[in-house]
Design a protein around this motif. Structure first.
Motif, short mmCIF file in Angstrom:
data_model
loop_
_atom_site.label_atom_id
_atom_site.label_comp_id
_atom_site.label_asym_id
_atom_site.label_seq_id
_atom_site.Cartn_x
_atom_site.Cartn_y
_atom_site.Cartn_z
N ILE A 102 0.83 -1.19 0.00
CA ILE A 102 0.00 0.00 0.00
C ILE A 102 0.88 1.25 0.00
N ASP A 103 0.51 2.19 -0.86
CA ASP A 103 1.20 3.48 -0.94
C ASP A 103 0.16 4.55 -0.62
N LEU A 104 0.37 5.27 0.48
CA LEU A 104 -0.61 6.25 0.93
C LEU A 104 -0.24 7.69 0.54
N ASN A 105 0.69 7.84 -0.39
CA ASN A 105 1.04 9.19 -0.86
C ASN A 105 -0.18 9.92 -1.43
N ARG A 106 -1.06 9.18 -2.10
CA ARG A 106 -2.22 9.80 -2.75
C ARG A 106 -3.36 10.06 -1.76
N ALA A 107 -3.33 9.41 -0.60
CA ALA A 107 -4.40 9.59 0.38
C ALA A 107 -4.51 11.06 0.79
N CYS A 108 -5.72 11.58 0.77
CA CYS A 108 -6.01 12.96 1.16
C CYS A 108 -5.70 13.98 0.06
N THR A 109 -5.35 13.50 -1.15
CA THR A 109 -5.19 14.41 -2.28
C THR A 109 -6.56 14.97 -2.66
N PRO A 110 -6.66 16.27 -2.98
CA PRO A 110 -7.98 16.85 -3.26
C PRO A 110 -8.56 16.39 -4.59
N LEU A 111 -9.81 15.96 -4.52
CA LEU A 111 -10.55 15.56 -5.71
C LEU A 111 -11.78 16.45 -5.86
N LEU A 112 -12.14 16.72 -7.10
CA LEU A 112 -13.44 17.30 -7.42
C LEU A 112 -14.21 16.22 -8.16
N GLU A 113 -15.25 15.69 -7.53
CA GLU A 113 -16.06 14.67 -8.20
C GLU A 113 -17.21 15.35 -8.93
N ILE A 114 -17.26 15.16 -10.24
CA ILE A 114 -18.24 15.82 -11.10
C ILE A 114 -19.26 14.79 -11.56
N VAL A 115 -20.51 14.98 -11.17
CA VAL A 115 -21.56 14.01 -11.43
C VAL A 115 -22.50 14.56 -12.50
N SER A 116 -22.65 13.83 -13.59
CA SER A 116 -23.53 14.28 -14.67
C SER A 116 -24.95 13.77 -14.46
N GLU A 117 -25.89 14.38 -15.17
CA GLU A 117 -27.24 13.82 -15.29
C GLU A 117 -27.16 12.62 -16.24
N PRO A 118 -28.12 11.70 -16.18
CA PRO A 118 -28.10 10.54 -17.10
C PRO A 118 -28.60 10.95 -18.49
N ASP A 119 -27.89 11.89 -19.11
CA ASP A 119 -28.35 12.51 -20.37
C ASP A 119 -27.71 11.93 -21.61
N MET A 120 -26.72 11.04 -21.45
CA MET A 120 -26.01 10.53 -22.62
C MET A 120 -26.67 9.25 -23.12
N ARG A 121 -26.73 9.12 -24.43
CA ARG A 121 -27.46 7.99 -25.03
C ARG A 121 -26.59 7.07 -25.88
N SER A 122 -25.28 7.27 -25.83
CA SER A 122 -24.37 6.39 -26.57
C SER A 122 -22.97 6.52 -26.00
N ALA A 123 -22.13 5.55 -26.32
CA ALA A 123 -20.73 5.61 -25.89
C ALA A 123 -20.04 6.82 -26.52
N ASP A 124 -20.39 7.14 -27.76
CA ASP A 124 -19.78 8.29 -28.43
C ASP A 124 -20.12 9.60 -27.72
N GLU A 125 -21.36 9.72 -27.27
CA GLU A 125 -21.75 10.93 -26.53
C GLU A 125 -20.99 11.02 -25.20
N ALA A 126 -20.83 9.87 -24.54
CA ALA A 126 -20.10 9.85 -23.27
C ALA A 126 -18.66 10.28 -23.46
N VAL A 127 -18.02 9.78 -24.51
CA VAL A 127 -16.62 10.13 -24.77
C VAL A 127 -16.51 11.61 -25.14
N ALA A 128 -17.47 12.12 -25.93
CA ALA A 128 -17.46 13.54 -26.31
C ALA A 128 -17.59 14.42 -25.06
N TYR A 129 -18.46 14.02 -24.14
CA TYR A 129 -18.63 14.76 -22.88
C TYR A 129 -17.34 14.75 -22.07
N LEU A 130 -16.72 13.58 -21.96
CA LEU A 130 -15.49 13.47 -21.17
C LEU A 130 -14.36 14.29 -21.78
#
Length: 473
Positions: free
Chosen positions: A139-167
Motif C-alpha cells: 500500500i502506498d498512501l502518498n495519494r491519500a487525502c489528495t484533493p478531488l473534485l467529483e463531477i456528477v452528470s445527469e443521465p443525459d447521454m445515449r451512446s458511448a460516443d456521446e459519453a466520450v465527447a462529454y469526457l
C-alpha cells in the motif's frame, strides 16, 4: 425490440494544489511510497483536518466554467466504508450540500450540439493505492487525502460516443482553466460510468451498473459498448432481472469485457453524517471573486481564433483539442509568425513528422524556432519546399538555429531581379519559337518557361520568376 442506452458519468478530477486537501503534505506524483504522509492523511487518532483554501477556489473556477450554481455555504461529511487503502475507514466528502450545484456542458457530435446536465460537483479526499505483486499486496498512501473534485452528470447521454465527447470536453475545460493536469495515466482524471438500458419510448430508469475507474477515452467507449450489449442480450434472453443487478464492475482492456467487482452500495449504506472535525464552509466575496477569475475557455478560444485570425472552424477545433497546442500556436504568433502559416506548419508539417511518444513538448523544436521558419517563408528568404527540408533536419537533430541551417544547407532563395532577368532573357532567346507560340495563344507554355528558368537559376525565388517573366513576355 429497440433499446435506448442511458449513461451518467462520475468523473474524479485531481486538483493541482501544492498540498493535500486537509493537511500540508505535498501532492507531487512519483515520490517514494509513503513519504508524502502525516498523521492526518494516515488517519491517526487525534489528528485534525484543516481545509485547503486553494481547493475551494478551484471548485469555484469549475462552477464558473460550466455556468453552475455556487453554494456559498456547504458542509463536509464522513462517508463510511472500509478499503485497505483508506486508513480512517471513512472518506471526508460532501453529500447534502456540495460546493457546486447544477450546471451544464455543451458537446458537439457529428455537427449536432447537445447539452449535458451536471448534477453537482463536490470536494473530497482521495484514497491511497494498492499494489499487488505475486503473493504480496502493498500500500502506498502518498495519494491519500489528495484533493478531488467529483463531477456528477445527469443521465443525459445515449451512446458511448456521446459519453466520450462529454469526457473530452470536460477534460479540456479543467485543463484550460488550470485546475488540474488531468493526466489520465497518472490517475488525475478518471471516470466511473453508470450504464443502463430501456425499451425505446419508456421513460423509466432500469437497473444501472457502475463501471469503475476508467482512465482512457478509448477504454471508456469500449467498456460502455460491451456493457450495453451484455444488458441487451440478457433482456432478449429473458434473464435480465436475474443477471443484471446493481453492482460495480471492472473493465478488462485485454479481453474487452466487464466483470463483477462487488455489489453497489446506496447512499444509506455509507451512513453519511456531518464531519465533526470540520466547520461548515462559507465562501466570502474575496474568495468568490478569485475563483471566478478564470482563463479563456476552449470554446471562447475557438471563437476568437475564427474571428481574429480567419481560421476555419475545423482547424480551430484541432487547436483547442490540446492546451499545449494552443499555447504553442499563440507563442508562435508572439514571435511574429502569421496565423495561417503558424497553423499549417504546426498542425500539418510539425505534428505530421512526430512519431511514437514524441510530442511538441519533447521534440526539441520550440515555438520560436518554428515561428522563425514561418517568417523566413513569408519574407521569401526560403521556399516552402526548402522549409520542409529544413524542418526534417530540425526534427532529426531535435532543434537547431534556423537561420544558420538556411545558410549551411544553401537554402536561401535568390531575389536578385537583375540576375533573374538575365536568366529569363537567355531562356526566351534559346526558345524563341515557343515564345511565338505563347504569343499566339498557347498560355500553357508559361509553365515551361518558369521551369527552364528555375532549372538554370537554382535557388531562385519562384514568385519573383513568375512576376518578372510575365512582365518580359
Amino acid at each position: 425490440m429497440n433499446f435506448e442506452t442511458v449513461i451518467g458519468l462520475e468523473v474524479h478530477v485531481q486538483l493541482n494544489t501544492k498540498t493535500k486537501i486537509f493537511c500540508s503534505c505535498a501532492t507531487s506524483f512519483g515520490e517514494s511510497p509513503n513519504t508524502n504522509v502525516c498523521p492526518t492523511c494516515l488517519g491517526l487518532p487525534g489528528a485534525l483536518p484543516t481545509l485547503n483554501r486553494e481547493a475551494v477556489k478551484k471548485a469555484i473556477s469549475f462552477a464558473t466554467a460550466i455556468d453552475a450554481q455556487i453554494n456559498q455555504n456547504s458542509i463536509f461529511a464522513r462517508k463510511n466504508y472500509f478499503y485497505p487503502d483508506l486508513p480512517k475507514a471513512y472518506q471526508i466528502s460532501q453529500f447534502e450540500v456540495p460546493i457546486v450545484g447544477k450546471g451544464q456542458i455543451e458537446i458537439v457530435l457529428d455537427g449536432v450540439k447537445k447539452t449535458i446536465g451536471v448534477t453537482r460537483a463536490h470536494l473530497e479526499e482521495d484514497a491511497g493505492k494498492n499494489i499487488h505483486e505475486g503473493e504480496f499486496s502493498k500500500i502506498d498512501l502518498n495519494r491519500a487525502c489528495t484533493p478531488l473534485l467529483e463531477i456528477v452528470s445527469e443521465p443525459d447521454m445515449r451512446s458511448a460516443d456521446e459519453a466520450v465527447a462529454y469526457l473530452k470536453k470536460l477534460h479540456s475545460i479543467v485543463r484550460f482553466i488550470g485546475i488540474s493536469d488531468a493526466n489520465m495515466q497518472e490517475g488525475s482524471f478518471r471516470c466511473d460510468a453508470n450504464v443502463s438500458i430501456r425499451p425505446k419510448g419508456d421513460e423509466r430508469f432500469y437497473i444501472r451498473v457502475e463501471i469503475k475507474n476508467l482512465n482512457s477515452f478509448k477504454f471508456i467507449g469500449k467498456a460502455i459498448e460491451y456493457e450495453v450489449q451484455r444488458q441487451i442480450e440478457a433482456w432478449e434472453d429473458g434473464v435480465y432481472e436475474r443477471e443484471i443487478v446493481q453492482e460495480t464492475r471492472l473493465f478488462d482492456p485485454v479481453s474487452g469485457i466487464t466483470r463483477s467487482m462487488r455489489g453497489k452500495e446506496g447512499a444509506a449504506d455509507y451512513r453519511y453524517f456531518t464531519d465533526p472535525d470540520l466547520l461548515p464552509v462559507f465562501i466570502d466575496e474575496e474568495l468568490m471573486k478569485e475563483g471566478r477569475d478564470i482563463s479563456e475557455l476552449p470554446d471562447e478560444k475557438k471563437d476568437r481564433y475564427m474571428r481574429d485570425f480567419g481560421i476555419k472552424e475545423s482547424d480551430a477545433e484541432v487547436l483547442i483539442g490540446s492546451l499545449e497546442l494552443c499555447e504553442y500556436f499563440e507563442a508562435m504568433l508572439e514571435y511574429g509568425a502569421n496565423p495561417k502559416g503558424a497553423l499549417t506548419w504546426l498542425t500539418t508539417e510539425l505534428l505530421g513528422r512526430l512519431k511514437g511518444d514524441v510530442t511538441i513538448l519533447n521534440c526539441g523544436i520550440d515555438s520560436e524556432m518554428l515561428a522563425t521558419l514561418v517568417k523566413r517563408i513569408s519574407e521569401e528568404k526560403i521556399s516552402g519546399k526548402s522549409a520542409k527540408e529544413l524542418l526534417d533536419v530540425l526534427v532529426e537533430q531535435k532543434g537547431g538555429d534556423v537561420d544558420a541551417l538556411i545558410t549551411s544547407m544553401g537554402l536561401e532563395q535568390v531575389n536578385d531581379d537583375g540576375m533573374i532577368i538575365e536568366v529569363i532573357e537567355r531562356v526566351l532567346s534559346t526558345h524563341a519559337d515557343k515564345v511565338e507560340e505563347y504569343k499566339s495563344g498557347k498560355d500553357k507554355l508559361f509553365g515551361f518557361f518558369v521551369g527552364q528558368v528555375m532549372k538554370e537559376a537554382k535557388g531562385v525565388n519562384p514568385s519573383k520568376v513568375n512576376e518578372l517573366l510575365k512582365e518580359r513576355l
